[in-house]
Design a protein around this motif. Structure first.
Motif, PDB file in Angstrom:
ATOM      1  N   ARG A  65       0.836  -1.196   0.000  1.00  0.00           N
ATOM      2  CA  ARG A  65       0.000   0.000   0.000  1.00  0.00           C
ATOM      3  C   ARG A  65       0.873   1.248   0.000  1.00  0.00           C
ATOM      4  NH1 ARG A  65      -3.531  -1.243   5.053  1.00  0.00           N
ATOM      5  NH2 ARG A  65      -2.587   0.733   5.558  1.00  0.00           N
ATOM      6  N   THR A 104      11.685   3.553   1.372  1.00  0.00           N
ATOM      7  CA  THR A 104      12.665   3.580   2.458  1.00  0.00           C
ATOM      8  C   THR A 104      13.360   2.228   2.561  1.00  0.00           C
ATOM      9  OG1 THR A 104      11.077   5.008   3.609  1.00  0.00           O
ATOM     10  CG2 THR A 104      12.998   4.283   4.869  1.00  0.00           C
ATOM     11  N   SER A 130       8.597  10.276   1.457  1.00  0.00           N
ATOM     12  CA  SER A 130       7.884  11.311   2.213  1.00  0.00           C
ATOM     13  C   SER A 130       6.710  10.688   2.927  1.00  0.00           C
ATOM     14  CB  SER A 130       7.403  12.446   1.293  1.00  0.00           C
ATOM     15  OG  SER A 130       6.093  12.174   0.826  1.00  0.00           O
ATOM     16  N   ASP A 131       6.093  11.471   3.788  1.00  0.00           N
ATOM     17  CA  ASP A 131       4.924  10.958   4.500  1.00  0.00           C
ATOM     18  C   ASP A 131       3.651  11.182   3.684  1.00  0.00           C
ATOM     19  OD1 ASP A 131       4.761  13.660   4.677  1.00  0.00           O
ATOM     20  OD2 ASP A 131       4.665  13.761   6.864  1.00  0.00           O
ATOM     21  N   ARG A 158       2.460  -0.805  11.999  1.00  0.00           N
ATOM     22  CA  ARG A 158       1.719   0.091  12.887  1.00  0.00           C
ATOM     23  C   ARG A 158       0.286   0.300  12.467  1.00  0.00           C
ATOM     24  NH1 ARG A 158       6.005   4.702  14.383  1.00  0.00           N
ATOM     25  NH2 ARG A 158       7.655   3.257  14.941  1.00  0.00           N
ATOM     26  N   ASP A 192      10.267  -0.481  14.539  1.00  0.00           N
ATOM     27  CA  ASP A 192      10.958   0.332  15.540  1.00  0.00           C
ATOM     28  C   ASP A 192       9.948   0.925  16.519  1.00  0.00           C
ATOM     29  OD1 ASP A 192      10.645   3.308  13.935  1.00  0.00           O
ATOM     30  OD2 ASP A 192      10.834   1.521  12.676  1.00  0.00           O
ATOM     31  N   SER A 234      12.855  -2.869  10.257  1.00  0.00           N
ATOM     32  CA  SER A 234      12.712  -1.418  10.299  1.00  0.00           C
ATOM     33  C   SER A 234      13.627  -0.829   9.236  1.00  0.00           C
ATOM     34  CB  SER A 234      13.076  -0.844  11.664  1.00  0.00           C
ATOM     35  OG  SER A 234      13.170   0.569  11.556  1.00  0.00           O
ATOM     36  N   LYS A 268      13.949   2.139   8.750  1.00  0.00           N
ATOM     37  CA  LYS A 268      14.500   3.357   9.320  1.00  0.00           C
ATOM     38  C   LYS A 268      15.755   3.080  10.145  1.00  0.00           C
ATOM     39  CE  LYS A 268      12.395   7.605  10.367  1.00  0.00           C
ATOM     40  NZ  LYS A 268      11.066   8.210  10.534  1.00  0.00           N
TER      41      LYS A 268
END
Ligand SMILES: Nc1nc2c(ncn2[C@@H]2O[C@H](COP(=O)(O)OP(=O)(O)O)[C@@H](O)[C@H]2O)c(=O)[nH]1
Ligand SMILES: [Mg+2]
Length: 286
Positions: A11, A18, A32-33, A93, A122, A149, A151
């Motif tokens: 999705r 990332t 980006s978010d 999440r 994370d 993760s 990140k």
């Protein structure tokens, strides 16, 4: 030599780009978010001892709304042809739901191994990670399931080894020092767009596209296209403040890419309905 292609599905916003950057050990795709950050297929190339893993970072699955999103979804569809495996990314999440199941119905039908990455573990409690992995496990007949993760880098090495293990014997598809198939101009345009995405909100991020007009010695000239005068006003900012912030944000990474200091000249221009303009989409490589 093991080499081959792995398509990255998931999705919007689950962290596909990332993750591709993390697996390649450097930035190939902007992040980006905002949904729809990734508009085109980008190959991220991870080179290692005896392998070349080519990851196809893709736009998220979506229902097309205009020619741009139509092109994006066509890119996604065609990118699943001829891959050696699929990396299916879900967000640790967020609730795994209909959107994930729709993608699952597509990727598990391809007849290639599917590796599921449960990303963004994370700062999550182990119990929560475990239950999310259980939910992800019922999405389909997966080959392997990895909590990661993108990140922090947690679990990335294991995931890379897993994917490399699925590659057939093959040749080098790209020179071993290359990390992406994008031209330098496109990489620069993307770095500028990343800053525009970061600094704007609502409908503006989706209305911005960037084209590098010329790179001449130390001068890089690029155009930022938006669809309306009011978007242009926002992107230029008071006395040019916004476009200066975009330039200041993008310049360090462009300089790193080019290996020299540059002067970045950004012009904001209105191209009404560029997202519906086939000629404009072609010009932007979308
Ligand atoms: N906390 C956390 N955030 C992440 C992780 N991976 C990606 N993100 C964030 O999720 C957002 C979407 O990431 P992006 O890679 O653009 O998602 P894509 O649309 O699937 O390509 C960005 O704000 C990322 O910084 C992660 O492992 N942990
Ligand atoms: Mg992306």
């Amino acid at each position: 030599m093991k080499s081959g292609f792995v398509a990255v599905a998931g999705r919007p916003n689950v962290g596909k780009s990332t993750l591709v950057n993390a697996l390649c050990g450097g930035k190939v795709a902007i992040v980006s978010d905002k949904p729809q950050t990734t508009r085109r297929r980008i190959f991220g190339i991870a080179n290692g001892d005896g392998y070349q893993l080519v990851l196809a970072d893709l736009p998220g699955f979506q229902r097309p709304r205009d020619p741009l999103t139509e092109h994006m979804q066509r890119t996604v569809d065609s990118s699943f042809e001829d891959v050696d495996a699929v990396l299916f990314v879900v967000d640790a999440r967020e609730r795994i739901g209909a959107g994930d199941r729709f993608i699952a119905s597509r990727v598990f039908a391809l007849g290639v191994p599917v590796v599921i990455a449960v990303n963004k573990v994370d700062r999550l409690k182990p119990g929560h990670i475990a239950s999310q992995m259980q939910t992800a496990a019922v999405l389909g007949e997966f080959h392997a399931l990895h909590p990661v993760s993108a990140k922090t880098g947690d679990g990335i090495g294991e995931l890379r080894d897993e994917l490399v293990g699925l590659l057939p014997e093959g040749r080098l598809y790209f020179p071993p020092e290359q990390r992406t198939d994008l031209s330098v101009e496109t990489q620069i345009a993307e770095l500028v767009r990343e800053q525009a995405l970061r600094l704007t909100k609502e409908e503006v991020p989706h209305a911005v596209s960037v084209e590098v007009e010329e790179i001449e010695d130390k001068l890089v000239r690029a155009n930022l296209f938006v669809e309306t005068e009011s978007q242009k006003t926002i992107l230029v900012g008071k006395g040019g403040a916004m476009v200066r912030r975009i330039g200041a944000g993008a310049r360090p990474e462009i300089e790193q890419l080019l290996g020299q200091t540059i002067f970045l000249d950004l012009q904001v221009k209105v191209r009404a309905k560029w997202r519906r303009d086939e000629a404009m989409l072609e010009r932007l490589g979308l």
